[in-house]
Write a protein that holds these residues in place. Sequence first.
Motif, PDB file in Angstrom:
ATOM      1  N   PRO A   1     142.683  31.909  87.942  1.00 51.31           N
ATOM      2  CA  PRO A   1     141.419  32.090  88.668  1.00 51.31           C
ATOM      3  C   PRO A   1     140.794  33.428  88.310  1.00 51.31           C
ATOM      4  N   VAL A   2     139.508  33.570  88.533  1.00 49.32           N
ATOM      5  CA  VAL A   2     138.859  34.876  88.380  1.00 49.32           C
ATOM      6  C   VAL A   2     139.398  35.792  89.474  1.00 49.32           C
ATOM      7  N   ILE A   3     139.837  36.985  89.076  1.00 48.26           N
ATOM      8  CA  ILE A   3     140.457  37.917  90.031  1.00 48.26           C
ATOM      9  C   ILE A   3     139.395  38.812  90.659  1.00 48.26           C
ATOM     10  N   ILE A   4     139.330  38.758  91.985  1.00 47.40           N
ATOM     11  CA  ILE A   4     138.350  39.528  92.754  1.00 47.40           C
ATOM     12  C   ILE A   4     139.114  40.501  93.650  1.00 47.40           C
TER      13      ILE A   4
ATOM     14  N   GLY B   1     137.864  24.317  86.879  1.00 49.58           N
ATOM     15  CA  GLY B   1     137.702  25.666  86.340  1.00 49.58           C
ATOM     16  C   GLY B   1     136.757  26.574  87.113  1.00 49.58           C
ATOM     17  N   ARG B   2     136.692  26.432  88.435  1.00 50.47           N
ATOM     18  CA  ARG B   2     135.744  27.271  89.194  1.00 50.47           C
ATOM     19  C   ARG B   2     136.426  28.141  90.247  1.00 50.47           C
ATOM     20  N   ALA B   3     137.746  28.304  90.139  1.00 55.94           N
ATOM     21  CA  ALA B   3     138.483  29.042  91.180  1.00 55.94           C
ATOM     22  C   ALA B   3     138.390  30.557  91.011  1.00 55.94           C
ATOM     23  N   GLY B   4     138.318  31.272  92.151  1.00 62.04           N
ATOM     24  CA  GLY B   4     138.392  32.736  92.191  1.00 62.04           C
ATOM     25  C   GLY B   4     139.340  33.130  93.310  1.00 62.04           C
ATOM     26  N   TRP B   5     140.051  34.249  93.108  1.00 62.31           N
ATOM     27  CA  TRP B   5     141.007  34.719  94.115  1.00 62.31           C
ATOM     28  C   TRP B   5     140.645  36.140  94.544  1.00 62.31           C
ATOM     29  N   ASN B   6     140.328  36.315  95.826  1.00 58.26           N
ATOM     30  CA  ASN B   6     140.126  37.658  96.380  1.00 58.26           C
ATOM     31  C   ASN B   6     141.485  38.181  96.790  1.00 58.26           C
TER      32      ASN B   6
ATOM     33  N   ALA C   1     135.643  31.016  95.632  1.00 58.89           N
ATOM     34  CA  ALA C   1     136.608  32.106  95.746  1.00 58.89           C
ATOM     35  C   ALA C   1     137.197  32.169  97.144  1.00 58.89           C
ATOM     36  N   ALA C   2     138.512  32.168  97.196  1.00 58.37           N
ATOM     37  CA  ALA C   2     139.215  32.263  98.488  1.00 58.37           C
ATOM     38  C   ALA C   2     140.089  33.512  98.498  1.00 58.37           C
ATOM     39  N   THR C   3     140.355  34.016  99.705  1.00 59.12           N
ATOM     40  CA  THR C   3     141.198  35.205  99.883  1.00 59.12           C
ATOM     41  C   THR C   3     142.636  34.790 100.150  1.00 59.12           C
ATOM     42  N   ARG C   4     143.606  35.449  99.520  1.00 62.08           N
ATOM     43  CA  ARG C   4     145.018  35.261  99.804  1.00 62.08           C
ATOM     44  C   ARG C   4     145.703  36.614  99.724  1.00 62.08           C
TER      45      ARG C   4
ATOM     46  N   VAL D   1     150.963  31.265  96.109  1.00 64.54           N
ATOM     47  CA  VAL D   1     149.607  31.677  95.714  1.00 64.54           C
ATOM     48  C   VAL D   1     149.263  31.100  94.347  1.00 64.54           C
ATOM     49  N   ALA D   2     150.211  31.193  93.407  1.00 70.75           N
ATOM     50  CA  ALA D   2     149.955  30.660  92.065  1.00 70.75           C
ATOM     51  C   ALA D   2     149.665  29.164  92.136  1.00 70.75           C
ATOM     52  N   ARG D   3     150.414  28.470  92.970  1.00 72.67           N
ATOM     53  CA  ARG D   3     150.275  27.005  93.079  1.00 72.67           C
ATOM     54  C   ARG D   3     148.918  26.638  93.691  1.00 72.67           C
ATOM     55  N   ALA D   4     148.540  27.356  94.754  1.00 72.76           N
ATOM     56  CA  ALA D   4     147.277  27.025  95.442  1.00 72.76           C
ATOM     57  C   ALA D   4     146.079  27.226  94.514  1.00 72.76           C
ATOM     58  N   PHE D   5     146.039  28.338  93.763  1.00 71.77           N
ATOM     59  CA  PHE D   5     144.867  28.589  92.911  1.00 71.77           C
ATOM     60  C   PHE D   5     144.874  27.752  91.642  1.00 71.77           C
ATOM     61  N   ALA D   6     146.071  27.421  91.127  1.00 72.00           N
ATOM     62  CA  ALA D   6     146.096  26.509  89.975  1.00 72.00           C
ATOM     63  C   ALA D   6     145.571  25.146  90.401  1.00 72.00           C
ATOM     64  N   THR D   7     145.913  24.737  91.615  1.00 70.89           N
ATOM     65  CA  THR D   7     145.426  23.452  92.131  1.00 70.89           C
ATOM     66  C   THR D   7     143.909  23.485  92.293  1.00 70.89           C
ATOM     67  N   LEU D   8     143.402  24.550  92.930  1.00 71.21           N
ATOM     68  CA  LEU D   8     141.946  24.643  93.126  1.00 71.21           C
ATOM     69  C   LEU D   8     141.229  24.692  91.781  1.00 71.21           C
TER      70      LEU D   8
END
Length: 453
Positions: free
Chosen positions: A222-225, A129-134, A103-106, A116-123
């Motif tokens: 991504p999972v939304i945090i 399938g393990r990305a999370g967005w704070n 999980a990364a913060t943006r 933001v959409a591009r960075a988390f879709a890439t991750l």
Amino acid sequence: MSKRQMHLGAFLIAGPCAHSHALWRHPDGEAGFLDPRYYERIAVTLERGLFDFAFFADRLAMSSTYGDGHETGARFGDQDSTRLDPMLVTALMAAVTRFLGLAATRSTTYFPPYQVARAFATLDHLSKGRAGWNVVTSVNEGEARNHGLEAHLGHDARYDSADEFMDVVFRLWESWDADALVLDRENGIYADPDRVHPLRHRGPNLRCDGPLNIPRSPQGRPVIIQAGASARGKDFAARWAEVVFALQPTTSGMQRFYADLKAAVERAGRPADACRILPAVMPFVSESRAEAEEKLARHNELVHSLVGLSTMSSHMNFDFAKLPIDQPLGAVEVQGMQGMLAAVRTLDPSGELTLGEIGRRYGQSVLVPQVAGTARDVADRLEAWFGEHAADGFMISPAYLPGGFDDFIRGVVPELQRRGLFRSFYTGSTLRENLFGTASVHREASDLQGASA
Ligand SMILES: Cc1cc2nc3c(=O)[nH]c(=O)nc-3n(C[C@H](O)[C@H](O)[C@H](O)COP(=O)(O)O)c2cc1C
């Protein structure tokens, strides 16, 4: 009906501090935060401990609020003195792990939704399938001035534009239907254009045409945090967040926050357990209670009150150098993290602590509860909070790195497993599966059309 189990996140900053401002100089740790091996070591350790995810907080400026300059934060190494970009650090960690969520913060205030959409879709693709967005709205003037603005947006205005931002990024992640990609190499058909949808969003704050130039990712999004604690912050979390990271210094504060937010989630039309609430905890684990308490004392001695006040000023967007350090805080109001000022007040209900003492506590753990004891003691404390509807799990905050999670994973994790309170193996391959048992999510086409009205 399987027994309710805890979820564990690891709180990290890609710099000298976490909540602990002693972290980079702790004798049991290393100041390795510029070294890729340091993050690889942490990632492999957390996966060995079966953690749900590693979480990176972030800020887009060095501290410049305290004393109206960067001097104090730079001199003592506060939370904002150095932060590598968490999107890149989580990608590095993805390469050395298979199950650990990342999980990364943006910020919704200082990044365009398309980026933001591009960075988390890439991750999410790179981690299978393990990305999370704070999701943060950012907090202070320093960040505004680094992005071409003179002043930071007002507290609630930040959340209002963040609601629109979320709508746009969700539609970007869904701009490719799950089966849009064809990859017919023989006939040279790459994708079905009827299953790739432009947005043409025209809203009060944002314009974005889309589609995203990345096919649907394994989790769909991504999972939304989120971590807002004010009334407006909780409303935002109730609408969008799957995980809420809480920072409450007291058990009653944790329980109040938990009850409030679960009720808000249901008012927003979602089931209460669609949002996991993870308060932060800083454990000190040892063979004996005395030894653990000694570890805690040694850690806290390393912290200077000014480094805490520098971070506190940055968090709250208020220059505490303007107030006498040997006097109580008094009735200040802040535009930054209002939830954090409220947390200071719960820590010091009588208002007797001097600003210097508050600064020291803030530097020791940013008001995160510090729990010292044997593995059983710490497991008892976590089990109590888990049972008293104060938490669905915890954000474990280290006192030093890269080894700061070792004691917890060696002692407390097996104790929680023995009690049936924590997983003994990963049941899913995506972050959302390990948090909720569901692989991916996507909104029906009907939801899509309604959203932009
Ligand atoms: C536990 C916690 C962690 C946070 N992490 C970040 C972060 O990494 N970056 C950031 O800019 N803001 C961070 N914030 C700030 C929030 O995202 C939010 O902007 C702030 O708390 C203001 O909201 P509030 O007034 O609703 O509490 C954090 C807040 C809390 C409580």
